[in-house]
Design a protein around this motif. Structure first.
Motif, PDB file in Angstrom:
ATOM      1  N   THR A  34       0.817  -1.213   0.000  1.00 44.56           N
ATOM      2  CA  THR A  34       0.000   0.000   0.000  1.00 44.56           C
ATOM      3  C   THR A  34       0.858   1.273   0.000  1.00 44.56           C
ATOM      4  O   THR A  34       0.532   2.216  -0.735  1.00 44.56           O
ATOM      5  CB  THR A  34      -0.983  -0.021   1.189  1.00 44.56           C
ATOM      6  OG1 THR A  34      -1.793  -1.196   1.085  1.00 44.56           O
ATOM      7  CG2 THR A  34      -1.870   1.208   1.203  1.00 44.56           C
ATOM      8  N   ASP A  65      -7.197   9.696   1.124  1.00 42.64           N
ATOM      9  CA  ASP A  65      -8.240   8.717   1.431  1.00 42.64           C
ATOM     10  C   ASP A  65      -8.057   7.613   0.399  1.00 42.64           C
ATOM     11  O   ASP A  65      -8.244   7.844  -0.804  1.00 42.64           O
ATOM     12  CB  ASP A  65      -9.622   9.348   1.315  1.00 42.64           C
ATOM     13  CG  ASP A  65     -10.743   8.354   1.561  1.00 42.64           C
ATOM     14  OD1 ASP A  65     -10.489   7.291   2.173  1.00 42.64           O
ATOM     15  OD2 ASP A  65     -11.875   8.627   1.131  1.00 42.64           O
ATOM     16  N   GLN A  67      -8.592   3.354  -0.582  1.00 41.11           N
ATOM     17  CA  GLN A  67      -9.124   2.022  -0.342  1.00 41.11           C
ATOM     18  C   GLN A  67      -8.381   1.070  -1.273  1.00 41.11           C
ATOM     19  O   GLN A  67      -8.614   1.075  -2.483  1.00 41.11           O
ATOM     20  CB  GLN A  67     -10.633   1.949  -0.629  1.00 41.11           C
ATOM     21  CG  GLN A  67     -11.475   2.846   0.258  1.00 41.11           C
ATOM     22  CD  GLN A  67     -11.554   4.269  -0.253  1.00 41.11           C
ATOM     23  OE1 GLN A  67     -11.699   4.522  -1.430  1.00 41.11           O
ATOM     24  NE2 GLN A  67     -11.435   5.222   0.649  1.00 41.11           N
ATOM     25  N   HIS A  68      -7.472   0.281  -0.699  1.00 42.00           N
ATOM     26  CA  HIS A  68      -6.676  -0.696  -1.461  1.00 42.00           C
ATOM     27  C   HIS A  68      -7.433  -2.015  -1.380  1.00 42.00           C
ATOM     28  O   HIS A  68      -7.396  -2.692  -0.361  1.00 42.00           O
ATOM     29  CB  HIS A  68      -5.282  -0.788  -0.830  1.00 42.00           C
ATOM     30  CG  HIS A  68      -4.302  -1.565  -1.638  1.00 42.00           C
ATOM     31  ND1 HIS A  68      -2.973  -1.616  -1.298  1.00 42.00           N
ATOM     32  CD2 HIS A  68      -4.421  -2.321  -2.753  1.00 42.00           C
ATOM     33  CE1 HIS A  68      -2.326  -2.368  -2.164  1.00 42.00           C
ATOM     34  NE2 HIS A  68      -3.190  -2.812  -3.060  1.00 42.00           N
ATOM     35  N   SER A  69      -8.092  -2.406  -2.475  1.00 48.17           N
ATOM     36  CA  SER A  69      -9.070  -3.484  -2.416  1.00 48.17           C
ATOM     37  C   SER A  69      -8.684  -4.777  -3.116  1.00 48.17           C
ATOM     38  O   SER A  69      -9.410  -5.768  -3.004  1.00 48.17           O
ATOM     39  CB  SER A  69     -10.401  -2.990  -2.998  1.00 48.17           C
ATOM     40  OG  SER A  69     -10.206  -2.497  -4.309  1.00 48.17           O
ATOM     41  N   ALA A 107      -7.538  -0.160  -6.482  1.00 42.87           N
ATOM     42  CA  ALA A 107      -7.707   0.841  -5.418  1.00 42.87           C
ATOM     43  C   ALA A 107      -8.420   2.060  -5.966  1.00 42.87           C
ATOM     44  O   ALA A 107      -8.354   2.353  -7.160  1.00 42.87           O
ATOM     45  CB  ALA A 107      -6.356   1.237  -4.850  1.00 42.87           C
ATOM     46  N   GLY A 109      -9.592   6.285  -4.471  1.00 41.09           N
ATOM     47  CA  GLY A 109      -9.439   7.231  -3.380  1.00 41.09           C
ATOM     48  C   GLY A 109      -9.399   8.666  -3.843  1.00 41.09           C
ATOM     49  O   GLY A 109      -9.781   8.991  -4.978  1.00 41.09           O
TER      50      GLY A 109
END
Length: 125
Positions: A34, A65, A67-69, A107, A109
């Motif tokens: 990340t 902000d 979000q590493h998905s 990701a 953000g």
């Protein structure tokens, strides 16, 4: 003549062993870390804002902000997109995303950056 405004940017990176969570100490797996993903996203936001930043000025990151998905293995190509979404004076917000070349979202953000005078900024350190 006014400087051009911020522009959307797309950059492609290939995950190497040096980019993994195991190498960077942010985990133990051999997948994209990340912190490296964030660095790539910030590089894209800098490139997107560069046309709008005059001589003697730069931008600094002030908020993230992310979000590493999805995981990205070594060898994966990751496409980073930075798209300016809001500007208020010196403050700029950019939507960021990462995806594999097959379209899988890695990701999403938002990164906030502020334009600063380089000499003035460094003079405060």
């Amino acid at each position: 003549m006014n400087a051009p405004g911020p522009t959307p940017v797309e950059q492609t990176f290939v995950v190497t062993e040096d980019d993994t969570a195991a190498a960077l100490g942010s985990g133990s797996l051999p997948v994209l870390a990340t912190p490296r993903l964030l660095a790539w996203m910030e590089a894209a936001t800098c490139a997107a804002l560069e046309p709008a930043v005059g001589d003697g000025r730069t931008t600094v990151g002030t908020r993230v902000d992310l979000q590493h998905s999805a995981a990205s293995p070594v060898g994966a190509e990751v496409v980073i997109t930075a798209d300016p979404s809001h500007a208020d004076g010196r403050l700029h917000r950019l939507r960021v995303s990462a995806r594999h070349t097959d379209g899988k979202v890695v990701a999403t953000g938002e990164v906030t950056r502020v334009v600063v005078d380089v000499d003035r900024f460094l003079g405060r350190l």
